[in-house]
Design a protein around this motif. Structure first.
Motif, PDB file in Angstrom:
ATOM      1  N   GLY A   5       0.729  -1.172  -0.058  1.00  9.46           N
ATOM      2  CA  GLY A   5       0.006   0.096   0.103  1.00  9.46           C
ATOM      3  C   GLY A   5       1.101   1.290   0.107  1.00  9.46           C
ATOM      4  N   THR A   6       0.297   2.326   0.303  1.00  5.66           N
ATOM      5  CA  THR A   6       0.926   3.619   0.192  1.00  5.66           C
ATOM      6  C   THR A   6       0.930   4.042   1.746  1.00  5.66           C
ATOM      7  N   ILE A   7       1.902   3.658   2.499  1.00  5.92           N
ATOM      8  CA  ILE A   7       2.273   3.909   3.841  1.00  5.92           C
ATOM      9  C   ILE A   7       3.446   5.193   3.845  1.00  5.92           C
ATOM     10  N   SER A   8       3.001   6.378   4.511  1.00  3.45           N
ATOM     11  CA  SER A   8       3.847   7.171   4.556  1.00  3.45           C
ATOM     12  C   SER A   8       5.230   7.334   5.237  1.00  3.45           C
ATOM     13  N   VAL A   9       5.822   7.938   5.033  1.00  2.81           N
ATOM     14  CA  VAL A   9       7.283   8.081   5.776  1.00  2.81           C
ATOM     15  C   VAL A   9       6.924   8.461   7.218  1.00  2.81           C
ATOM     16  N   MET A  10       6.095   9.633   7.503  1.00  7.07           N
ATOM     17  CA  MET A  10       5.603  10.051   8.689  1.00  7.07           C
ATOM     18  C   MET A  10       4.832   9.024   9.477  1.00  7.07           C
ATOM     19  N   ALA A  11       4.031   7.962   8.758  1.00  5.65           N
ATOM     20  CA  ALA A  11       3.598   6.873   9.421  1.00  5.65           C
ATOM     21  C   ALA A  11       4.694   6.072  10.072  1.00  5.65           C
ATOM     22  N   LEU A  12       5.733   5.724   9.447  1.00  5.08           N
ATOM     23  CA  LEU A  12       6.604   4.873   9.749  1.00  5.08           C
ATOM     24  C   LEU A  12       7.618   5.392  10.887  1.00  5.08           C
ATOM     25  N   LEU A  13       7.695   6.813  10.926  1.00  2.00           N
ATOM     26  CA  LEU A  13       8.537   7.657  11.935  1.00  2.00           C
ATOM     27  C   LEU A  13       8.454   7.134  13.202  1.00  2.00           C
ATOM     28  N   PRO A  14       7.108   6.875  13.852  1.00  5.82           N
ATOM     29  CA  PRO A  14       7.211   6.242  15.326  1.00  5.82           C
ATOM     30  C   PRO A  14       7.820   4.890  15.596  1.00  5.82           C
ATOM     31  N   ALA A  15       7.821   4.167  14.332  1.00  7.62           N
ATOM     32  CA  ALA A  15       8.176   2.699  14.566  1.00  7.62           C
ATOM     33  C   ALA A  15       9.591   2.972  14.484  1.00  7.62           C
ATOM     34  N   THR A  16      10.151   3.831  13.462  1.00  6.17           N
ATOM     35  CA  THR A  16      11.637   3.979  13.325  1.00  6.17           C
ATOM     36  C   THR A  16      12.338   4.446  14.708  1.00  6.17           C
ATOM     37  N   LEU A  17      11.739   5.480  15.285  1.00  5.75           N
ATOM     38  CA  LEU A  17      12.206   5.949  16.584  1.00  5.75           C
ATOM     39  C   LEU A  17      12.217   4.842  17.662  1.00  5.75           C
ATOM     40  N   LEU A  18      10.945   3.809  17.797  1.00  6.27           N
ATOM     41  CA  LEU A  18      11.035   2.821  18.833  1.00  6.27           C
ATOM     42  C   LEU A  18      12.015   1.946  18.276  1.00  6.27           C
ATOM     43  N   LEU A  19      12.449   1.468  17.137  1.00  6.19           N
ATOM     44  CA  LEU A  19      13.587   0.393  16.692  1.00  6.19           C
ATOM     45  C   LEU A  19      14.889   1.091  17.220  1.00  6.19           C
ATOM     46  N   LEU A  20      14.843   2.404  16.735  1.00  6.26           N
ATOM     47  CA  LEU A  20      16.234   2.965  17.259  1.00  6.26           C
ATOM     48  C   LEU A  20      16.494   2.818  18.681  1.00  6.26           C
ATOM     49  N   THR A  21      15.524   3.213  19.398  1.00  7.60           N
ATOM     50  CA  THR A  21      15.446   3.114  20.867  1.00  7.60           C
ATOM     51  C   THR A  21      15.809   1.642  21.199  1.00  7.60           C
ATOM     52  N   LEU A  22      15.144   0.730  20.944  1.00  8.43           N
ATOM     53  CA  LEU A  22      15.451  -0.463  21.379  1.00  8.43           C
ATOM     54  C   LEU A  22      16.897  -1.056  20.725  1.00  8.43           C
ATOM     55  N   GLU A  23      17.312  -0.839  19.677  1.00  9.01           N
ATOM     56  CA  GLU A  23      18.524  -0.993  19.062  1.00  9.01           C
ATOM     57  C   GLU A  23      19.768  -0.541  20.253  1.00  9.01           C
ATOM     58  N   ILE A  24      19.316   0.728  20.610  1.00  6.93           N
ATOM     59  CA  ILE A  24      20.514   1.571  21.597  1.00  6.93           C
ATOM     60  C   ILE A  24      20.396   0.559  22.863  1.00  6.93           C
ATOM     61  N   VAL A  25      19.156   0.419  23.315  1.00  8.21           N
ATOM     62  CA  VAL A  25      19.145  -0.468  24.692  1.00  8.21           C
ATOM     63  C   VAL A  25      19.637  -1.795  24.674  1.00  8.21           C
ATOM     64  N   PHE A  26      19.454  -2.246  23.605  1.00  6.13           N
ATOM     65  CA  PHE A  26      19.930  -3.694  23.321  1.00  6.13           C
ATOM     66  C   PHE A  26      21.380  -3.769  23.228  1.00  6.13           C
ATOM     67  N   SER A  27      21.973  -2.953  22.367  1.00  8.33           N
ATOM     68  CA  SER A  27      23.453  -2.763  22.259  1.00  8.33           C
ATOM     69  C   SER A  27      24.033  -2.298  23.591  1.00  8.33           C
ATOM     70  N   SER A  28      23.398  -1.526  24.225  1.00  8.86           N
ATOM     71  CA  SER A  28      24.067  -1.252  25.596  1.00  8.86           C
ATOM     72  C   SER A  28      24.010  -2.409  26.455  1.00  8.86           C
ATOM     73  N   TYR A  29      23.049  -3.208  26.363  1.00  8.35           N
ATOM     74  CA  TYR A  29      23.015  -4.525  27.472  1.00  8.35           C
ATOM     75  C   TYR A  29      24.099  -5.454  26.732  1.00  8.35           C
ATOM     76  N   LYS A  30      24.112  -5.533  25.424  1.00  8.21           N
ATOM     77  CA  LYS A  30      25.015  -6.621  24.827  1.00  8.21           C
ATOM     78  C   LYS A  30      26.447  -6.138  25.154  1.00  8.21           C
ATOM     79  N   SER A  31      26.751  -4.868  25.215  1.00  5.70           N
ATOM     80  CA  SER A  31      28.294  -4.480  25.660  1.00  5.70           C
ATOM     81  C   SER A  31      28.425  -4.895  27.023  1.00  5.70           C
TER      82      SER A  31
END
Length: 126
Positions: A5-31
């Protein structure tokens, strides 16, 4: 071709920010951990799968990448955007496949590291 479908970039922005946050937390825990465990490998796989889904949604959305890339390549090769549309679609598919391949490799390495650590810890007790 509209697979998602036609999902806008702005609709995916919250998911992107959530994934970035999870990635930072996960990487910190991994380290902070000394070795890979099965739980870390599974967490790594889940985060990687969400990234692949997000990247695929962005790349396969016909309104985001396709027009820009078609116009850019048409200007470079002195052709019309319609003439180069098929090649642009192949480039986008290749980028999606590359994302999937890198996720598979990263997840395989994480599970292999967790298994190697388990094998080393059992051999030390023998």
């Amino acid at each position: 071709m509209m697979l998602f479908g036609t999902i806008s970039v702005m609709a995916l922005l919250p998911a992107t920010l959530l994934l970035l946050t999870l990635e930072i937390v996960f990487s910190s825990y991994k380290s902070t951990t000394e070795f890979w465990t099965k739980k870390l490998a599974i967490g790594n796989l889940i985060i990687n799968l969400f990234w692949v889904i997000l990247i695929t949604l962005l790349l396969l959305n016909p309104m985001i990448i396709h027009p820009f890339l078609s116009n850019l390549l048409a200007q470079i090769f002195n052709r019309s955007p319609e003439d180069i549309a098929h090649q642009v679609f192949l480039i986008i598919i290749a980028a999606c496949l590359l994302s999937i391949t890198s996720t598979i490799i990263d997840s395989y390495i994480a599970f292999k590291k967790s298994k190697d650590h388990k094998d080393l810890s059992t051999s030390k007790t023998d």
